[in-house]
Design a protein around this motif. Structure first.
Motif, mmCIF file in Angstrom:
data_model
loop_
_atom_site.group_PDB
_atom_site.id
_atom_site.type_symbol
_atom_site.label_atom_id
_atom_site.label_comp_id
_atom_site.label_asym_id
_atom_site.label_seq_id
_atom_site.Cartn_x
_atom_site.Cartn_y
_atom_site.Cartn_z
ATOM 1 N N ILE A 330 0.813 -1.216 0.000
ATOM 2 C CA ILE A 330 0.000 0.000 0.000
ATOM 3 C C ILE A 330 0.848 1.269 0.000
ATOM 4 O O ILE A 330 0.588 2.194 -0.777
ATOM 5 C CB ILE A 330 -0.982 -0.012 1.189
ATOM 6 N N PHE A 331 1.872 1.356 0.837
ATOM 7 C CA PHE A 331 2.632 2.606 0.891
ATOM 8 C C PHE A 331 3.417 2.876 -0.391
ATOM 9 O O PHE A 331 3.451 4.015 -0.868
ATOM 10 C CB PHE A 331 3.558 2.634 2.112
ATOM 11 N N PRO A 332 4.063 1.862 -0.999
ATOM 12 C CA PRO A 332 4.661 2.123 -2.321
ATOM 13 C C PRO A 332 3.625 2.582 -3.337
ATOM 14 O O PRO A 332 3.904 3.438 -4.184
ATOM 15 C CB PRO A 332 5.259 0.761 -2.706
ATOM 16 N N LEU A 333 2.436 2.003 -3.264
ATOM 17 C CA LEU A 333 1.340 2.409 -4.148
ATOM 18 C C LEU A 333 0.983 3.883 -3.933
ATOM 19 O O LEU A 333 0.738 4.628 -4.886
ATOM 20 C CB LEU A 333 0.156 1.499 -3.866
ATOM 21 N N LEU A 334 0.980 4.317 -2.682
ATOM 22 C CA LEU A 334 0.671 5.715 -2.379
ATOM 23 C C LEU A 334 1.715 6.663 -2.965
ATOM 24 O O LEU A 334 1.374 7.753 -3.443
ATOM 25 C CB LEU A 334 0.579 5.919 -0.866
ATOM 26 N N THR A 335 2.985 6.254 -2.935
ATOM 27 C CA THR A 335 4.032 7.127 -3.479
ATOM 28 C C THR A 335 3.948 7.221 -5.003
ATOM 29 O O THR A 335 4.247 8.270 -5.575
ATOM 30 C CB THR A 335 5.423 6.626 -3.060
ATOM 31 N N VAL A 336 3.542 6.122 -5.646
ATOM 32 C CA VAL A 336 3.316 6.180 -7.097
ATOM 33 C C VAL A 336 2.192 7.164 -7.406
ATOM 34 O O VAL A 336 2.284 7.990 -8.324
ATOM 35 C CB VAL A 336 2.992 4.771 -7.655
ATOM 36 N N GLY A 337 1.102 7.093 -6.630
ATOM 37 C CA GLY A 337 0.000 8.040 -6.807
ATOM 38 C C GLY A 337 0.422 9.473 -6.553
ATOM 39 O O GLY A 337 -0.009 10.393 -7.265
ATOM 40 N N ALA A 338 1.264 9.678 -5.544
ATOM 41 C CA ALA A 338 1.757 11.029 -5.257
ATOM 42 C C ALA A 338 2.565 11.582 -6.426
ATOM 43 O O ALA A 338 2.463 12.766 -6.770
ATOM 44 C CB ALA A 338 2.608 11.012 -3.980
ATOM 45 N N CYS A 339 3.360 10.710 -7.049
ATOM 46 C CA CYS A 339 4.169 11.148 -8.196
ATOM 47 C C CYS A 339 3.273 11.506 -9.379
ATOM 48 O O CYS A 339 3.530 12.490 -10.086
ATOM 49 C CB CYS A 339 5.148 10.038 -8.565
ATOM 50 N N ILE A 340 2.215 10.725 -9.602
ATOM 51 C CA ILE A 340 1.272 11.041 -10.679
ATOM 52 C C ILE A 340 0.593 12.383 -10.403
ATOM 53 O O ILE A 340 0.434 13.217 -11.305
ATOM 54 C CB ILE A 340 0.223 9.919 -10.819
ATOM 55 N N GLY A 341 0.195 12.622 -9.151
ATOM 56 C CA GLY A 341 -0.417 13.898 -8.794
ATOM 57 C C GLY A 341 0.520 15.071 -9.006
ATOM 58 O O GLY A 341 0.108 16.130 -9.490
ATOM 59 N N GLN A 342 1.788 14.886 -8.660
ATOM 60 C CA GLN A 342 2.775 15.948 -8.843
ATOM 61 C C GLN A 342 2.995 16.243 -10.326
ATOM 62 O O GLN A 342 3.092 17.408 -10.740
ATOM 63 C CB GLN A 342 4.086 15.535 -8.181
ATOM 64 N N LEU A 343 3.074 15.197 -11.136
ATOM 65 C CA LEU A 343 3.230 15.387 -12.577
ATOM 66 C C LEU A 343 2.013 16.102 -13.165
ATOM 67 O O LEU A 343 2.145 16.983 -14.027
ATOM 68 C CB LEU A 343 3.423 14.036 -13.264
ATOM 69 N N PRO A 359 1.661 22.707 -7.767
ATOM 70 C CA PRO A 359 1.767 21.252 -8.007
ATOM 71 C C PRO A 359 1.686 20.432 -6.733
ATOM 72 O O PRO A 359 1.162 19.311 -6.731
ATOM 73 C CB PRO A 359 3.140 21.114 -8.681
ATOM 74 N N ALA A 360 2.188 20.978 -5.622
ATOM 75 C CA ALA A 360 2.178 20.236 -4.362
ATOM 76 C C ALA A 360 0.768 19.946 -3.874
ATOM 77 O O ALA A 360 0.541 18.981 -3.142
ATOM 78 C CB ALA A 360 2.945 21.011 -3.299
ATOM 79 N N CYS A 361 -0.207 20.767 -4.273
ATOM 80 C CA CYS A 361 -1.589 20.572 -3.825
ATOM 81 C C CYS A 361 -2.223 19.327 -4.429
ATOM 82 O O CYS A 361 -3.245 18.857 -3.930
ATOM 83 C CB CYS A 361 -2.430 21.798 -4.165
ATOM 84 N N PHE A 362 -1.652 18.816 -5.506
ATOM 85 C CA PHE A 362 -2.209 17.629 -6.145
ATOM 86 C C PHE A 362 -1.527 16.347 -5.675
ATOM 87 O O PHE A 362 -1.915 15.265 -6.083
ATOM 88 C CB PHE A 362 -2.101 17.752 -7.668
ATOM 89 N N LEU A 363 -0.524 16.485 -4.833
ATOM 90 C CA LEU A 363 0.180 15.325 -4.316
ATOM 91 C C LEU A 363 -0.739 14.473 -3.438
ATOM 92 O O LEU A 363 -0.798 13.254 -3.562
ATOM 93 C CB LEU A 363 1.414 15.781 -3.534
ATOM 94 N N LEU A 364 -1.490 15.125 -2.544
ATOM 95 C CA LEU A 364 -2.403 14.402 -1.656
ATOM 96 C C LEU A 364 -3.533 13.743 -2.442
ATOM 97 O O LEU A 364 -3.910 12.600 -2.174
ATOM 98 C CB LEU A 364 -2.991 15.347 -0.610
ATOM 99 N N GLY A 365 -4.077 14.480 -3.423
ATOM 100 C CA GLY A 365 -5.126 13.906 -4.253
ATOM 101 C C GLY A 365 -4.638 12.697 -5.028
ATOM 102 O O GLY A 365 -5.378 11.719 -5.203
ATOM 103 N N GLY A 366 -3.390 12.753 -5.492
ATOM 104 C CA GLY A 366 -2.822 11.609 -6.192
ATOM 105 C C GLY A 366 -2.742 10.379 -5.310
ATOM 106 O O GLY A 366 -3.050 9.264 -5.747
ATOM 107 N N MET A 367 -2.371 10.569 -4.057
ATOM 108 C CA MET A 367 -2.268 9.440 -3.131
ATOM 109 C C MET A 367 -3.635 8.832 -2.844
ATOM 110 O O MET A 367 -3.829 7.609 -2.930
ATOM 111 C CB MET A 367 -1.607 9.889 -1.826
ATOM 112 N N SER A 368 -4.607 9.657 -2.506
ATOM 113 C CA SER A 368 -5.926 9.141 -2.118
ATOM 114 C C SER A 368 -6.663 8.532 -3.308
ATOM 115 O O SER A 368 -7.279 7.462 -3.195
ATOM 116 C CB SER A 368 -6.765 10.253 -1.488
ATOM 117 N N GLY A 369 -6.609 9.185 -4.467
ATOM 118 C CA GLY A 369 -7.301 8.665 -5.639
ATOM 119 C C GLY A 369 -6.694 7.376 -6.157
ATOM 120 O O GLY A 369 -7.419 6.459 -6.573
ATOM 121 N N PHE A 370 -5.380 7.279 -6.145
ATOM 122 C CA PHE A 370 -4.707 6.063 -6.602
ATOM 123 C C PHE A 370 -5.009 4.908 -5.655
ATOM 124 O O PHE A 370 -5.256 3.774 -6.089
ATOM 125 C CB PHE A 370 -3.201 6.318 -6.676
#
Length: 418
Positions: A330-343, A359-370
């Motif tokens: 799960i945590f590696p998955l969250l970091t992948v989502g965070a990277c997608i949000g940042q991109l 861009p930092a504001c989309f990092l959290l959304g990337g984690m939760s959505g992924f």
């Protein structure tokens, strides 16, 4: 009067299970933190010192670690993999593992895989450890009440322990309750009280030992409503990519499961040696994801770095998690989502430079959505990231991302992880 006694007994069962699970998870956190710090502050700097002696010694050490982990899993096969699927099997009564054996193997082997540098998390392991702790409490009560029926079913103890495990790991009691209910929806309404008490008591134990500090300190602006369409579009993107992540991980795990135990042991030895190479050349993608999050939180990260991190973490997580090594996904998955949000945030900033997106504001959304798309748990995806930041001000934006991510993932209609 009888109903009051029944409720008190349920609260007591949740309290005992939560405290026991919380203490075991705190021990697990100590082991994981020690191994993670040793890897990042001792082993990786030594590998970059340029001495061939360090490289040879660490190669031999990795082979020893691989054999220890392999023998441990041979002794207790149920400790293999992330652990969430094992929790569901136990709660459904499909399997009946030795709770103490799984605890011992998971407490030792999962931290050693982090010490080796694999892209594995601790969330799934914490859920499994909590489940086995709840099973231990259940078996203990059964032994002292042989001639009297327990007031809770065994699955209720397992669900309470699983929620307590997640709660104690991240000091996230709401997420522990939500995760249990979403992954095991057959839970009875009256059981929610027991699971909630277990999650809260485990949180208190963890809070007393480790304290509570935000894992991420990012806040999504609430007043700037032009963020919300962008968050909805991000949710759709995450629904697609999260489902693909789950699909590829399931396919990779099935492919490797065809090998017999002898080849499996040899494969793990090769993977441990490969991890030493990754630690030397690309240390940011090693471990559960703290190294990668540290890079993502730095200002002005270029596109090329983010793309390298994204594909590197994705491939390394596939290899680490799909190989059946003891550790969470799960945590590696969250970091992948965070990277997608940042991109995604960087792309918006390039397309609309005057709109003021951060861009930092989309990092959290990337984690939760992924997380929502890959595991099919939208409520947990929202509350887990809120409790990561210790800020419920992010609740509404995260709800928007997870809603669109979950709807998109449901339309794709493929299996989720666990």
């Amino acid at each position: 009067m009888k109903q009051k006694k029944y409720i008190i007994l349920r609260i007591s069962a949740g309290l005992v299970t939560g405290i026991f699970s919380g203490l075991i998870i705190c021990l697990f956190r100590l082991f994981m933190n020690f191994c993670d710090n040793t890897l990042n502050h001792v082993i990786i700097p030594a590998l970059h010192s340029g001495s061939f002696l360090y490289h040879a010694a660490w190669g031999a050490g990795l082979l020893l670690l691989s054999r220890f982990v392999y023998w441990s899993i041979c002794l207790e096969p149920k400790a293999e993999g992330g652990g969430v699927s094992h929790f569901i099997e136990e709660a459904r009564g499909v399997t009946d593992a030795r709770w103490w054996s799984v605890l011992l193997v998971k407490l030792t082997s999962a931290p050693l895989c982090i010490l080796a540098g694999f892209s594995l998390g601790k969330t799934g392991s914490a859920v499994e450890i909590g489940t086995m702790s709840g099973k231990g409490v259940c078996r203990f009560l059964q032994s002292i009440r042989r001639h009297r029926q327990l007031h809770l079913t065994p699955s209720e103890y397992y669900c309470t322990g699983a929620g307590a495990g997640l709660s104690a790991l991240f000091c996230a009691p709401v997420s522990g309750l939500a995760f249990t209910l979403e992954k095991f929806p057959a839970t009875r309404a009256i059981s929610v009280l027991t699971i909630a008490v277990g999650s809260l008591s485990a949180f208190l134990v963890s809070h007393l030992i480790f304290g509570t500090a935000p894992i991420l300190d990012t806040i999504i602006p609430l007043q700037q409503y032009y963020y919300y369409p962008a968050l909805a579009l991000l949710g759709i993107l995450l629904g697609i990519t999260g489902k693909y992540y789950a699909f590829s991980l399931i396919r990779y795990a099935k492919l490797l499961s065809k090998y017999n135990k002898h080849i499996h042991g040899l494969l793990w030895s090769l993977l441990f040696l490969m991890t030493g190479v990754v630690c030397y050349f690309f240390p940011a993608i090693t471990g559960s994801g703290n190294n990668m999050l540290a890079v993502l939180k730095t200002p002005a990260v270029p596109y090329t770095t983010l793309l390298l991190l994204l594909f590197g973490k994705y491939l390394f997580s596939m290899i680490s998690s799909g190989s059946g090594l003891p550790g969470g996904t799960i945590f590696p998955l969250l970091t992948v989502g965070a990277c997608i949000g940042q991109l995604y945030g960087l792309a918006l900033c390039s397309l609309f430079p005057g709109i003021g997106f951060s861009p930092a504001c989309f990092l959290l959304g990337g984690m939760s959505g992924f997380f929502t798309a890959a595991l099919g748990a939208p409520v947990t995806g929202v509350f887990l990231i809120c409790e990561f930041t210790c800020c419920y001000g992010n609740l509404l934006p995260l709800c928007i991302v997870c809603l669109f991510s979950h709807l998109t993932a449901q339309l794709i209609n493929h299996k989720t992880l666990a």
